[in-house]
Design a protein around this motif. Sequence first.
Motif, PDB file in Angstrom:
ATOM      1  N   GLY A 166       6.691  -6.983  -1.054  1.00  0.00           N
ATOM      2  CA  GLY A 166       5.300  -5.937  -1.070  1.00  0.00           C
ATOM      3  C   GLY A 166       5.662  -4.943  -2.310  1.00  0.00           C
ATOM      4  N   PHE A 167       6.936  -4.391  -2.044  1.00  0.00           N
ATOM      5  CA  PHE A 167       7.489  -3.504  -3.264  1.00  0.00           C
ATOM      6  C   PHE A 167       8.050  -4.215  -4.499  1.00  0.00           C
ATOM      7  CE2 PHE A 167       8.891  -0.124   0.214  1.00  0.00           C
ATOM      8  CZ  PHE A 167       7.985   0.751  -0.219  1.00  0.00           C
ATOM      9  N   VAL A 169      -1.390   3.816   6.916  1.00  0.00           N
ATOM     10  CA  VAL A 169      -0.042   3.088   7.057  1.00  0.00           C
ATOM     11  C   VAL A 169       0.934   3.764   7.817  1.00  0.00           C
ATOM     12  CG1 VAL A 169      -0.538   2.833   4.428  1.00  0.00           C
ATOM     13  CG2 VAL A 169       0.736   5.047   5.194  1.00  0.00           C
ATOM     14  N   SER A 170       0.605   4.786   8.603  1.00  0.00           N
ATOM     15  CA  SER A 170       1.814   5.352   9.319  1.00  0.00           C
ATOM     16  C   SER A 170       2.345   4.396  10.183  1.00  0.00           C
ATOM     17  CB  SER A 170       1.031   6.463  10.136  1.00  0.00           C
ATOM     18  OG  SER A 170       0.154   6.100  11.021  1.00  0.00           O
ATOM     19  N   CYS A 171       1.765   3.768  11.172  1.00  0.00           N
ATOM     20  CA  CYS A 171       2.293   3.091  12.330  1.00  0.00           C
ATOM     21  C   CYS A 171       2.902   1.550  11.922  1.00  0.00           C
ATOM     22  CB  CYS A 171       1.715   3.293  13.454  1.00  0.00           C
ATOM     23  SG  CYS A 171       1.722   4.982  14.017  1.00  0.00           S
ATOM     24  N   LEU A 184      -8.426   1.826   8.100  1.00  0.00           N
ATOM     25  CA  LEU A 184      -8.318   3.079   7.469  1.00  0.00           C
ATOM     26  C   LEU A 184      -7.710   3.376   6.222  1.00  0.00           C
ATOM     27  CD1 LEU A 184      -6.717   5.042  10.401  1.00  0.00           C
ATOM     28  CD2 LEU A 184      -9.051   5.455   9.577  1.00  0.00           C
ATOM     29  N   ILE A 185      -6.752   2.160   5.852  1.00  0.00           N
ATOM     30  CA  ILE A 185      -6.394   2.195   4.581  1.00  0.00           C
ATOM     31  C   ILE A 185      -7.455   1.912   3.595  1.00  0.00           C
ATOM     32  CG2 ILE A 185      -4.843   0.899   3.071  1.00  0.00           C
ATOM     33  CD1 ILE A 185      -2.867   0.674   5.386  1.00  0.00           C
ATOM     34  N   ALA A 186      -8.287   0.809   4.002  1.00  0.00           N
ATOM     35  CA  ALA A 186      -9.288   0.223   3.099  1.00  0.00           C
ATOM     36  C   ALA A 186     -10.296   1.339   2.956  1.00  0.00           C
ATOM     37  CB  ALA A 186      -9.912  -0.972   3.593  1.00  0.00           C
ATOM     38  N   CYS A 187     -10.614   1.989   3.911  1.00  0.00           N
ATOM     39  CA  CYS A 187     -11.564   2.991   3.724  1.00  0.00           C
ATOM     40  C   CYS A 187     -11.209   4.221   3.025  1.00  0.00           C
ATOM     41  CB  CYS A 187     -11.933   3.630   5.004  1.00  0.00           C
ATOM     42  SG  CYS A 187     -13.191   2.294   6.202  1.00  0.00           S
ATOM     43  N   GLY A 188      -9.959   4.569   3.440  1.00  0.00           N
ATOM     44  CA  GLY A 188      -9.455   5.898   2.335  1.00  0.00           C
ATOM     45  C   GLY A 188      -9.317   5.428   0.777  1.00  0.00           C
ATOM     46  N   LEU A 189      -8.613   4.508   0.598  1.00  0.00           N
ATOM     47  CA  LEU A 189      -8.499   4.278  -0.899  1.00  0.00           C
ATOM     48  C   LEU A 189      -9.993   3.858  -1.490  1.00  0.00           C
ATOM     49  CD1 LEU A 189      -5.237   1.747  -0.688  1.00  0.00           C
ATOM     50  CD2 LEU A 189      -5.500   4.124  -1.468  1.00  0.00           C
ATOM     51  N   CYS A 249       0.813  -1.290   0.028  1.00  0.00           N
ATOM     52  CA  CYS A 249      -0.014   0.022  -0.067  1.00  0.00           C
ATOM     53  C   CYS A 249       0.951   0.979   0.128  1.00  0.00           C
ATOM     54  CB  CYS A 249      -1.028   0.161   1.347  1.00  0.00           C
ATOM     55  SG  CYS A 249      -2.089  -1.282   1.206  1.00  0.00           S
ATOM     56  N   GLU A 250       1.832   1.303   0.609  1.00  0.00           N
ATOM     57  CA  GLU A 250       2.693   2.595   0.899  1.00  0.00           C
ATOM     58  C   GLU A 250       3.574   2.781  -0.334  1.00  0.00           C
ATOM     59  OE1 GLU A 250       6.080   4.577   4.040  1.00  0.00           O
ATOM     60  OE2 GLU A 250       5.172   2.585   4.539  1.00  0.00           O
ATOM     61  N   GLY A 251       4.059   1.580  -0.971  1.00  0.00           N
ATOM     62  CA  GLY A 251       4.765   1.852  -2.416  1.00  0.00           C
ATOM     63  C   GLY A 251       3.788   2.302  -3.255  1.00  0.00           C
ATOM     64  N   THR A 252       2.639   1.740  -3.327  1.00  0.00           N
ATOM     65  CA  THR A 252       1.728   2.474  -4.427  1.00  0.00           C
ATOM     66  C   THR A 252       1.417   3.874  -4.201  1.00  0.00           C
ATOM     67  OG1 THR A 252       0.733   0.173  -4.462  1.00  0.00           O
ATOM     68  CG2 THR A 252      -0.707   2.028  -5.320  1.00  0.00           C
ATOM     69  N   MET A 253       1.144   4.181  -2.825  1.00  0.00           N
ATOM     70  CA  MET A 253       1.175   5.672  -2.595  1.00  0.00           C
ATOM     71  C   MET A 253       2.241   6.560  -3.045  1.00  0.00           C
ATOM     72  SD  MET A 253      -2.036   6.177  -1.646  1.00  0.00           S
ATOM     73  CE  MET A 253      -2.247   7.490  -0.991  1.00  0.00           C
TER      74      MET A 253
END
Length: 392
Positions: free
Chosen positions: A327-328, A294-296, A266-271, A206-210
């Motif tokens: 993941g990356f 993704v922060s923590c 939060l990741i799922a809802c935000g995206l 997720c973080e890499g995609t963002m």
Amino acid sequence: MVTLFFFVSGFGFYTWASRIPTIQQRMHLNEAGLGAVLFALPVGLFATLPVTNVLLSRFDSRRIMMIGAVFFNIMLCCIGFATEVWQLVIALVCFGCSRNLMNISANAQSIGVQALYEKSIIARFHAVWSLAGFAGAGVGALMIHFSVSPMWHFLVTGIVLTTICIYAYPDSLRQQPSPRERMPWFALPNKTHVKYGLISFASMACEGTMIDWSAIYFRKVVHTSPSEASAAFAVYCTAMTIGRLTGDRLAHRYGIRTMLSYSGVLIACGLSLAIALPFVPTAILGFILTGFGVSCVIPMVFAMAGRSVGMSSGSAIASVSTVGYFGFLMVQPLVGSVAQRAGLQVAYGMMVGFGLLITVLVRATLTNERPLGAVEEAEAEELGREADRYSL
């Protein structure tokens, strides 16, 4: 002074990320082509994981951190000078190698510093990384606005960041591993670290995609200008920074399991929001929620891995990263391929699934332990035994 290396890592990486749309346009790459090029960076990351693992089990982590940081800044400059796709690919592979050396050793340093404090401070190091990323993305937006080429942008940034590293190195933590911690080449992660790694895998996807695609998403799906797209990326970075600044407090209050479970939600809802309503206000709100999500995840997972007995903190983090960096490695070219065929919204939809996967993995894998601060040697061993109980 270890904090400054997190700043260098975040600022340098987001300097590159903020100019991805510019480089895509300059190289005349479509989404599939960009995804293939971006694949080079995680290849470099993954290729050096076994090497980093061994180096950190045999040498002082501060030395590896400094070498990696200088190499990182040099390769950032080289990316700016690339004029052909093959040159960019080689530079990104080396950029990934250097980033791996610096980041894993810096995380090992942060765990050593954490042991000197009674309360958890581990997320704050990553908050500095995110804050630096916000600053790097902001400067990138200014460079785009004033039409400064990536070559000069990256060159000046690399020189400044190298100067910061030289200043910070003498006061970094001496952390020489003992001979019993030495690892063989290409050691596989143990059962506990594989479980941590699976959570890291979903988060890093997720973080890499963002990082790689958020500015492009705003330009091509939300239909904003290049500077507005960079600003949206900076908003995401800000949310991630705030999440990491408050992460230690939330983990103490609610426990790691609860906090990380809601991170996936939060990741799922935000995206989902950014996909369903691709307008500037709603997409920005979606990116903010994703940034909080993704922060923590990575800071807390790395902190738990670093407490494991039987290997140094650096080796433990490298072991978890072996799984997590897939993941990356695997997802970014897949995002580019799907985006080329079905659109970026469909590609981002895959990341919604990874967000939900984080929640499932956390609830199935972790007990509701909370991060601890300074511990005596015997207590550290007990924490390692507790880490082995974070299992299915």
